[in-house]
Design a protein around this motif. Sequence first.
Motif, PDB file in Angstrom:
ATOM      1  N   ASP A  72     -16.943   1.199  -0.718  1.00  0.00           N
ATOM      2  CA  ASP A  72     -17.601   2.495  -1.176  1.00  0.00           C
ATOM      3  C   ASP A  72     -16.889   3.642  -0.399  1.00  0.00           C
ATOM      4  N   ASP A  73     -17.045   3.914   0.678  1.00  0.00           N
ATOM      5  CA  ASP A  73     -16.352   4.799   1.621  1.00  0.00           C
ATOM      6  C   ASP A  73     -14.890   5.142   1.182  1.00  0.00           C
ATOM      7  N   VAL A  74     -14.234   4.248   0.682  1.00  0.00           N
ATOM      8  CA  VAL A  74     -12.843   4.446   0.271  1.00  0.00           C
ATOM      9  C   VAL A  74     -12.639   5.165  -1.191  1.00  0.00           C
ATOM     10  N   ILE A  75     -13.659   4.531  -2.061  1.00  0.00           N
ATOM     11  CA  ILE A  75     -13.662   5.108  -3.310  1.00  0.00           C
ATOM     12  C   ILE A  75     -14.026   6.518  -3.029  1.00  0.00           C
ATOM     13  N   ALA A  76     -14.840   7.094  -2.340  1.00  0.00           N
ATOM     14  CA  ALA A  76     -15.404   8.271  -2.170  1.00  0.00           C
ATOM     15  C   ALA A  76     -14.468   9.433  -1.831  1.00  0.00           C
ATOM     16  N   GLU A  77     -13.460   8.654  -1.066  1.00  0.00           N
ATOM     17  CA  GLU A  77     -12.346   9.630  -0.515  1.00  0.00           C
ATOM     18  C   GLU A  77     -11.094   9.800  -1.574  1.00  0.00           C
ATOM     19  N   LEU A  78     -11.039   8.678  -2.554  1.00  0.00           N
ATOM     20  CA  LEU A  78      -9.807   8.889  -3.441  1.00  0.00           C
ATOM     21  C   LEU A  78     -10.082   9.831  -4.406  1.00  0.00           C
ATOM     22  N   GLU A  79      -9.302  11.002  -4.783  1.00  0.00           N
ATOM     23  CA  GLU A  79      -9.508  12.309  -5.181  1.00  0.00           C
ATOM     24  C   GLU A  79      -9.074  12.194  -6.644  1.00  0.00           C
ATOM     25  N   THR A  80      -7.839  11.228  -6.848  1.00  0.00           N
ATOM     26  CA  THR A  80      -7.150  11.478  -8.290  1.00  0.00           C
ATOM     27  C   THR A  80      -7.066  10.042  -9.006  1.00  0.00           C
ATOM     28  N   PRO A  81      -6.833   9.925 -10.212  1.00  0.00           N
ATOM     29  CA  PRO A  81      -6.503   8.562 -10.582  1.00  0.00           C
ATOM     30  C   PRO A  81      -5.244   7.924  -9.841  1.00  0.00           C
ATOM     31  N   ARG A  82      -4.273   8.820  -9.678  1.00  0.00           N
ATOM     32  CA  ARG A  82      -2.927   8.222  -8.989  1.00  0.00           C
ATOM     33  C   ARG A  82      -3.349   7.853  -7.589  1.00  0.00           C
ATOM     34  N   SER A  83      -4.003   8.497  -7.102  1.00  0.00           N
ATOM     35  CA  SER A  83      -4.501   7.848  -5.560  1.00  0.00           C
ATOM     36  C   SER A  83      -5.249   6.501  -5.648  1.00  0.00           C
ATOM     37  N   LEU A  84      -6.082   6.350  -6.733  1.00  0.00           N
ATOM     38  CA  LEU A  84      -6.772   5.199  -6.911  1.00  0.00           C
ATOM     39  C   LEU A  84      -5.876   4.112  -7.256  1.00  0.00           C
ATOM     40  N   LEU A  85      -4.797   4.437  -8.002  1.00  0.00           N
ATOM     41  CA  LEU A  85      -3.764   3.503  -8.512  1.00  0.00           C
ATOM     42  C   LEU A  85      -2.978   3.021  -7.529  1.00  0.00           C
ATOM     43  N   GLU A  86      -2.458   4.135  -6.618  1.00  0.00           N
ATOM     44  CA  GLU A  86      -1.937   3.377  -5.451  1.00  0.00           C
ATOM     45  C   GLU A  86      -2.680   2.556  -4.516  1.00  0.00           C
ATOM     46  N   PHE A  87      -3.887   3.006  -4.524  1.00  0.00           N
ATOM     47  CA  PHE A  87      -4.623   1.893  -3.493  1.00  0.00           C
ATOM     48  C   PHE A  87      -4.848   0.661  -4.169  1.00  0.00           C
ATOM     49  N   VAL A  88      -5.014   0.545  -5.350  1.00  0.00           N
ATOM     50  CA  VAL A  88      -5.443  -0.812  -5.956  1.00  0.00           C
ATOM     51  C   VAL A  88      -3.966  -1.607  -6.172  1.00  0.00           C
ATOM     52  N   ASN A  89      -2.819  -0.949  -6.341  1.00  0.00           N
ATOM     53  CA  ASN A  89      -1.616  -1.737  -6.417  1.00  0.00           C
ATOM     54  C   ASN A  89      -1.038  -2.004  -4.915  1.00  0.00           C
ATOM     55  N   GLY A  90      -1.813  -1.440  -3.949  1.00  0.00           N
ATOM     56  CA  GLY A  90      -1.432  -1.974  -2.640  1.00  0.00           C
ATOM     57  C   GLY A  90      -2.228  -3.055  -2.279  1.00  0.00           C
ATOM     58  N   ARG A  91      -3.366  -3.382  -3.161  1.00  0.00           N
ATOM     59  CA  ARG A  91      -4.068  -4.547  -2.978  1.00  0.00           C
ATOM     60  C   ARG A  91      -3.680  -5.770  -3.723  1.00  0.00           C
ATOM     61  N   VAL A  92      -3.235  -5.532  -4.930  1.00  0.00           N
ATOM     62  CA  VAL A  92      -2.796  -6.700  -5.915  1.00  0.00           C
ATOM     63  C   VAL A  92      -1.936  -7.633  -5.244  1.00  0.00           C
ATOM     64  N   GLY A  93      -2.532  -8.605  -5.201  1.00  0.00           N
ATOM     65  CA  GLY A  93      -1.524  -9.844  -4.509  1.00  0.00           C
ATOM     66  C   GLY A  93      -1.380  -9.809  -2.960  1.00  0.00           C
ATOM     67  N   GLY A  94      -2.257  -8.919  -2.450  1.00  0.00           N
ATOM     68  CA  GLY A  94      -2.399  -8.543  -0.929  1.00  0.00           C
ATOM     69  C   GLY A  94      -3.914  -9.098  -0.492  1.00  0.00           C
ATOM     70  N   ALA A  95      -3.900  -8.509   0.937  1.00  0.00           N
ATOM     71  CA  ALA A  95      -5.244  -8.921   1.419  1.00  0.00           C
ATOM     72  C   ALA A  95      -6.199  -7.818   0.792  1.00  0.00           C
ATOM     73  N   VAL A  96      -7.202  -8.666   0.069  1.00  0.00           N
ATOM     74  CA  VAL A  96      -8.136  -7.891  -0.742  1.00  0.00           C
ATOM     75  C   VAL A  96      -9.305  -7.249   0.421  1.00  0.00           C
ATOM     76  N   GLY A  97      -9.311  -5.717   0.072  1.00  0.00           N
ATOM     77  CA  GLY A  97     -10.309  -5.238   0.844  1.00  0.00           C
ATOM     78  C   GLY A  97      -9.830  -4.885   2.391  1.00  0.00           C
ATOM     79  N   ALA A  98      -8.762  -5.255   2.868  1.00  0.00           N
ATOM     80  CA  ALA A  98      -7.915  -5.084   3.949  1.00  0.00           C
ATOM     81  C   ALA A  98      -7.477  -3.600   3.981  1.00  0.00           C
ATOM     82  N   PRO A  99      -7.641  -2.864   5.129  1.00  0.00           N
ATOM     83  CA  PRO A  99      -7.142  -1.339   5.210  1.00  0.00           C
ATOM     84  C   PRO A  99      -5.685  -1.456   4.876  1.00  0.00           C
ATOM     85  N   ALA A 100      -5.224  -0.272   4.103  1.00  0.00           N
ATOM     86  CA  ALA A 100      -3.873   0.064   3.769  1.00  0.00           C
ATOM     87  C   ALA A 100      -2.950   0.141   5.111  1.00  0.00           C
TER      88      ALA A 100
END
Length: 100
Positions: A72-100
């Motif tokens: 929740d604290d991360v989603i609150a800090e993401l400001e644009t669809p691009r920032s959300l997409l970058e976060f999501v694609n950093g997680r796909v296939g990686g450590a789910v829920g782990a810090p970037a």
Amino acid sequence: MSKATTATTDETTTVTMEALLAVLTECAGDIELPGTADEIPDRSFGDLGCDSLVLLETAARLQSEYGIVIPDDVIAELETPRSLLEFVNGRVGGAVGAPA
């Protein structure tokens, strides 16, 4: 989520902007996002008419469909669809829920 809304390279699935915007639009009650396809990724969620409830619903859908946990604290800090997409694609296939 269908293969048409994700891109697959090697054995990694990447969420596309099109797929993310489809989820975001559905979570926002099928609103029409203002702006052109080129502008939307960099517009703030507020400018797009997406409040915190829409973002939390979007995060829940992404977790359900991709297994990606967005705290929740991360989603609150993401400001644009691009920032959300970058976060999501950093997680796909990686450590789910782990810090970037």
